[in-house]
Design a protein around this motif. Structure first.
Motif, PDB file in Angstrom:
ATOM      1  N   SER A  37      -6.926   6.000   4.382  1.00 26.77           N
ATOM      2  CA  SER A  37      -5.960   6.091   3.269  1.00 26.77           C
ATOM      3  C   SER A  37      -5.999   7.482   2.650  1.00 26.77           C
ATOM      4  CB  SER A  37      -6.326   5.107   2.166  1.00 26.77           C
ATOM      5  OG  SER A  37      -6.324   3.800   2.618  1.00 26.77           O
ATOM      6  N   ALA A  38      -5.142   7.664   1.675  1.00 27.17           N
ATOM      7  CA  ALA A  38      -5.152   8.903   0.890  1.00 27.17           C
ATOM      8  C   ALA A  38      -6.414   8.932   0.032  1.00 27.17           C
ATOM      9  CB  ALA A  38      -3.913   8.946   0.006  1.00 27.17           C
ATOM     10  N   THR A  43      -2.299   8.726  -4.058  1.00 24.10           N
ATOM     11  CA  THR A  43      -0.988   8.067  -3.950  1.00 24.10           C
ATOM     12  C   THR A  43      -0.321   7.969  -5.325  1.00 24.10           C
ATOM     13  OG1 THR A  43      -1.776   6.859  -2.029  1.00 24.10           O
ATOM     14  CG2 THR A  43       0.202   6.004  -3.086  1.00 24.10           C
ATOM     15  N   GLU A 123      -1.878  10.524   2.893  1.00 23.72           N
ATOM     16  CA  GLU A 123      -2.629  10.103   4.075  1.00 23.72           C
ATOM     17  C   GLU A 123      -2.709  11.231   5.101  1.00 23.72           C
ATOM     18  OE1 GLU A 123      -1.238   7.896   2.175  1.00 23.72           O
ATOM     19  OE2 GLU A 123      -2.675   6.248   2.217  1.00 23.72           O
ATOM     20  N   PHE A 189      -0.802   3.113   6.231  1.00 17.83           N
ATOM     21  CA  PHE A 189       0.261   3.030   5.216  1.00 17.83           C
ATOM     22  C   PHE A 189       1.566   3.706   5.612  1.00 17.83           C
ATOM     23  CE2 PHE A 189       1.478   5.165   0.953  1.00 17.83           C
ATOM     24  CZ  PHE A 189       2.112   4.070   0.402  1.00 17.83           C
ATOM     25  N   ARG A 203       2.413  -0.525  -1.034  1.00 16.76           N
ATOM     26  CA  ARG A 203       1.141  -0.089  -1.601  1.00 16.76           C
ATOM     27  C   ARG A 203      -0.013  -0.890  -1.006  1.00 16.76           C
ATOM     28  NH1 ARG A 203       0.467   3.463  -5.980  1.00 16.76           N
ATOM     29  NH2 ARG A 203      -1.622   3.432  -5.093  1.00 16.76           N
ATOM     30  N   GLU A 204      -1.093  -0.222  -0.804  1.00 19.54           N
ATOM     31  CA  GLU A 204      -2.309  -0.800  -0.212  1.00 19.54           C
ATOM     32  C   GLU A 204      -2.090  -1.207   1.247  1.00 19.54           C
ATOM     33  OE1 GLU A 204      -5.052  -0.537  -1.921  1.00 19.54           O
ATOM     34  OE2 GLU A 204      -3.945   0.145  -3.672  1.00 19.54           O
ATOM     35  N   GLY A 205      -1.096  -0.597   1.874  1.00 18.72           N
ATOM     36  CA  GLY A 205      -0.710  -1.027   3.217  1.00 18.72           C
ATOM     37  C   GLY A 205      -1.604  -0.549   4.359  1.00 18.72           C
ATOM     38  N   SER A 206      -2.632   0.233   4.050  1.00 19.51           N
ATOM     39  CA  SER A 206      -3.468   0.748   5.145  1.00 19.51           C
ATOM     40  C   SER A 206      -4.218  -0.349   5.904  1.00 19.51           C
ATOM     41  CB  SER A 206      -4.502   1.742   4.618  1.00 19.51           C
ATOM     42  OG  SER A 206      -3.853   2.868   4.110  1.00 19.51           O
TER      43      SER A 206
HETATM   44  N1  ASP Z   1      -2.729   5.113  -0.178  1.00 20.10           N
HETATM   45  C1  ASP Z   1      -1.932   3.917  -0.237  1.00 20.10           C
HETATM   46  C2  ASP Z   1      -2.085   3.265  -1.592  1.00 20.10           C
HETATM   47  O1  ASP Z   1      -2.864   3.738  -2.405  1.00 20.10           O
HETATM   48  C3  ASP Z   1      -2.212   2.971   0.861  1.00 20.10           C
HETATM   49  C4  ASP Z   1      -3.580   2.328   0.845  1.00 20.10           C
HETATM   50  O2  ASP Z   1      -4.485   2.833   0.188  1.00 20.10           O
HETATM   51  O3  ASP Z   1      -3.767   1.325   1.515  1.00 20.10           O
HETATM   52  O4  ASP Z   1      -1.424   2.307  -1.863  1.00 20.10           O
END
Ligand code: ASP
Ligand code: MG
Length: 421
Positions: A37-38, A43, A123, A189, A203-206
């Protein structure tokens, strides 16, 4: 072959990035695709860039905010690298230019499009940095731009993966790379349309990216490295006596995640379930701990699993002419929700009324309420929380709902949900 995923918290500092290297050292000789992820809160910071550019139409502010993100990455690179630094800075420059060009233009398309073009940089930067660090420290790896592999539709900010095309891309652009290197680094992501536009998966798609790669690579397993010992039966910040669970199955996790547990992204399970591939939640701070395995087996004697989703809204509908809530109003309602991309967390229907609980997104709720006002009397209640307990006991329900005002209570043999204030 296996897949690893490191989230933003696991790569938030130079020390954490070094720890990624230490973890990988324990898997020498294995083929691993690593999804990252980032860094930290990048993000969110990139979202602020998009807002300045699009909502405020303030180009200068957008560029200024972006310059801060650039600086943070350059700073981390300077701390982590020596010989590889000039090469990485060149790579960074290409990536920075991609965004800066766009920020110099006037927005002519929709917000979500610009969001994805800008936010995907988080990312790209983190993985470029980590790949360079790992190479310099003797963990030979290749960096791949996930946008050359992860093909999606153009539903920006919530793009759907095209499994067929992505599978083909993996055969041509990923499998051959494993012939000459054990480690591949790529981004979570993000993806790309067939028009070469960047997309994001939500969001949170990694976690989901890691699962898609796992599925399409037919990997043996996927491990998500997190800042916890493993999955807990409740959020330890809210419940100090939360217990660690060593084994779970897909069903348990998908329900927990869907109702708001911050374990893994709810979309993660399906691609794994389809091929019965186990998922491990592993402890980033101590790789020797067993973590939690999530697989396709029945698991007995689980403790109650408690999830609380805050910031819920309740929409109550009553038909204006006392016509029943039959198939037609229901299908109209679902169509509207699909159009507005609203996912209900709970629905309850009666003869002429219906209650709908959803995340409080004021823009969406306002639109939904306005459209529904033709057919229904609409009331909206806010500031609620949705408690979901799997494997509940009556004692636990009493304890958790004591002194609360209850709006809806739905109960089945293995799960109860209470919407309360
Ligand atoms: N960087 C993205 C986020 O903060 C994806 C992830 O972290 O999964 O949503
Ligand atoms: Mg994250």
């Amino acid at each position: 072959m296996q897949v690893f995923k490191f989230g933003g918290a696991s790569v938030s500092t130079v020390a954490n990035i070094r720890n990624v290297g230490n973890i990988l050292d324990q898997f020498r000789g294995e083929k691993i695709l690593i999804v990252i992820s980032a860094m930290g809160k990048t993000t969110n910071a990139l979202e602020a860039v998009v807002n300045a550019f699009y909502n405020d139409r303030d180009q200068e502010k957008a560029l200024q905010l972006f310059a801060e993100i650039k600086q943070q990455h350059i700073q981390s690179a300077t701390e982590l690298l020596q010989e590889q630094l000039p090469v990485l800075l060149e790579h960074f420059k290409t990536l920075f230019t991609e965004t800066e060009w766009l920020l110099h233009d006037k927005p002519v398309r929709e917000y979500d499009y610009y969001y994805d073009q800008v936010v995907c940089q988080g990312e790209l930067l983190s993985t470029a940095l980590i790949s360079a660090y790992l190479n310099e420290s003797g963990r030979k790896n290749e960096w791949l731009d996930a946008r050359d592999i992860m093909r999606t539709d153009s539903n920006f900010r919530d793009a759907a993966v095209d499994f067929a095309q992505t599978g083909k891309n993996i055969q041509t652009a990923v499998i051959p790379v494993f012939k000459h290197v054990d480690l591949i680094i790529t981004q979570g992501f993000i993806g790309c349309t067939d028009e070469n536009e960047s997309t994001t998966l939500g969001r949170e798609g990694s976690d989901y990216t890691a699962a898609v790669f796992t599925h399409l690579l037919d990997a043996e397993k996927v491990s998500i490295w997190k800042d916890v010992k493993g999955v807990m039966n409740a959020d330890p910040k809210l419940f100090p006596d939360a217990q660690y669970i060593s084994e779970l199955n897909y069903d348990e996790v998908i329900e927990m995640a869907y109702y708001g547990a911050q374990v893994i992204h709810p979309k993660t399970i399906k691609p794994l379930q389809n091929k019965s591939i186990p998922l491990y939640v592993k402890c980033f701070a101590d790789a020797t701990l067993p973590g939690t395995v999530i697989h396709n087996a029945p698991v007995k004697n689980l403790p109650p699993i408690i999830v609380v989703k805050q910031n819920q809204a309740l929409i109550e509908l009553h038909t204006k002419d006392f016509s029943f809530i039959g198939e037609q109003p229901m299908s109209d309602l679902y169509e509207m929700m699909a159009k507005l991309k609203i996912k209900p967390n709970l629905i309850q229907t009666h003869a002429v009324s219906l209650q709908l609980c959803l995340d409080d997104r004021p823009d969406k709720i306002e639109k939904l309420a306005l459209t529904l006002a033709d057919q229904f009397e609409v009331t909206v209640l806010k500031g609620l929380s949705l408690l979901s307990i799997r494997h509940y006991t009556n004692e636990l329900i009493d304890k958790m709902t004591a002194g609360k005002e209850i709006e809806i209570r739905q109960q089945g043999p293995s799960m109860i949900q209470v919407l309360m204030r």
